[in-house]
Design a protein around this motif. Sequence first.
Motif, PDB file in Angstrom:
ATOM      1  N   THR A  76     -75.477 -26.681 -33.525  1.00  0.00           N
ATOM      2  CA  THR A  76     -75.529 -26.025 -34.898  1.00  0.00           C
ATOM      3  C   THR A  76     -75.886 -23.958 -34.462  1.00  0.00           C
ATOM      4  O   THR A  76     -76.021 -23.858 -35.635  1.00  0.00           O
ATOM      5  N   THR A 127     -76.198 -42.387 -41.264  1.00  0.00           N
ATOM      6  CA  THR A 127     -76.985 -40.868 -40.860  1.00  0.00           C
ATOM      7  C   THR A 127     -76.594 -40.444 -39.803  1.00  0.00           C
ATOM      8  O   THR A 127     -77.010 -39.727 -39.440  1.00  0.00           O
ATOM      9  N   ASP A 130     -73.604 -39.612 -38.851  1.00  0.00           N
ATOM     10  CA  ASP A 130     -73.577 -37.945 -39.830  1.00  0.00           C
ATOM     11  C   ASP A 130     -74.136 -36.899 -39.567  1.00  0.00           C
ATOM     12  O   ASP A 130     -73.568 -35.961 -39.198  1.00  0.00           O
ATOM     13  N   ASN A 131     -75.741 -36.766 -38.810  1.00  0.00           N
ATOM     14  CA  ASN A 131     -76.317 -35.980 -37.874  1.00  0.00           C
ATOM     15  C   ASN A 131     -75.483 -34.980 -37.450  1.00  0.00           C
ATOM     16  O   ASN A 131     -75.146 -33.766 -36.926  1.00  0.00           O
ATOM     17  N   ARG A 133     -72.319 -35.290 -36.745  1.00  0.00           N
ATOM     18  CA  ARG A 133     -70.925 -35.058 -37.088  1.00  0.00           C
ATOM     19  C   ARG A 133     -70.846 -33.693 -38.371  1.00  0.00           C
ATOM     20  O   ARG A 133     -70.412 -32.531 -37.916  1.00  0.00           O
ATOM     21  N   ASN A 134     -72.270 -33.379 -38.803  1.00  0.00           N
ATOM     22  CA  ASN A 134     -72.352 -32.145 -39.471  1.00  0.00           C
ATOM     23  C   ASN A 134     -72.589 -31.315 -38.278  1.00  0.00           C
ATOM     24  O   ASN A 134     -72.781 -29.679 -38.652  1.00  0.00           O
ATOM     25  N   ILE A 137     -69.207 -29.483 -37.856  1.00  0.00           N
ATOM     26  CA  ILE A 137     -68.459 -28.683 -39.087  1.00  0.00           C
ATOM     27  C   ILE A 137     -69.593 -27.268 -38.221  1.00  0.00           C
ATOM     28  O   ILE A 137     -68.954 -26.449 -39.063  1.00  0.00           O
ATOM     29  N   ALA A 138     -71.059 -27.771 -38.262  1.00  0.00           N
ATOM     30  CA  ALA A 138     -71.964 -26.348 -38.345  1.00  0.00           C
ATOM     31  C   ALA A 138     -71.294 -24.551 -36.799  1.00  0.00           C
ATOM     32  O   ALA A 138     -71.206 -24.109 -36.975  1.00  0.00           O
ATOM     33  N   GLU A 141     -67.593 -24.254 -38.320  1.00  0.00           N
ATOM     34  CA  GLU A 141     -68.108 -23.072 -39.168  1.00  0.00           C
ATOM     35  C   GLU A 141     -68.576 -21.631 -38.744  1.00  0.00           C
ATOM     36  O   GLU A 141     -68.142 -20.238 -38.801  1.00  0.00           O
ATOM     37  N   SER A 156     -64.113 -30.396 -40.949  1.00  0.00           N
ATOM     38  CA  SER A 156     -65.081 -31.251 -41.242  1.00  0.00           C
ATOM     39  C   SER A 156     -63.175 -32.840 -40.625  1.00  0.00           C
ATOM     40  O   SER A 156     -64.168 -33.205 -39.792  1.00  0.00           O
ATOM     41  N   ALA A 159     -64.368 -32.428 -37.438  1.00  0.00           N
ATOM     42  CA  ALA A 159     -65.420 -32.839 -36.599  1.00  0.00           C
ATOM     43  C   ALA A 159     -65.213 -34.648 -36.536  1.00  0.00           C
ATOM     44  O   ALA A 159     -65.126 -35.611 -35.395  1.00  0.00           O
TER      45      ALA A 159
END
Length: 195
Positions: A76, A127, A130-131, A133-134, A137-138, A141, A156, A159
């Motif tokens: 991130t 969860t 998803d953490n 994956r997010n 994604i960050a 981005e 997305s 990821a």
Amino acid sequence: MSAKAAATRLNILQKAFALVYANGYRTTSIDQVIATTQVTKGAFFYHFKNKDDMGLAMINEVMRPGMEEALLTPLTSGKNPKEELYAMMHGLLLQNPFFVVKYGCPAINLIDELSGYSDAFNKTLTTLADNWRNAIIACIENGKSNGSIKPETNASQVALYVLASYGGIRNLGKMYGKDCYTPFLAEFKNYLSTL
């Protein structure tokens, strides 16, 4: 909770994690965990209502913090997604001192074994995924913002592809051994170069 009680709880979770990683969740018994930690049954049940309560705590208190430190924070805050994603994958496959090739990845193993086992495990494992994956994604981005990733790249989708690729190669590694990681990493690098 006293410092001694917290240390006992953490010891139980860490030893349970090692047992589950080597043997699977369903085949690991409370008695095995107790024998490995050398705590009494009373001490175990002071900290956990049952095996599933311990399993959920193991994911939340042992696995999640380890993932955050090793994977989420670097992704991130990164600036060069292609390099960071490759370094992450390379590190997970070839440099992680804890992972044993024949056992695969602890998180992927639990997803395979427990995501259909109960709603509580499904939610907790979702969860966890998803953490990660997010964070990917960050990372993508960030690369789109600084021009190192093509603006039309769907973060997305990337990821999801990265997670699926990792899960697949870790499972194949159980059969083929570490030798399958190097050609995978070469192809993964090719994929990243297209972003």
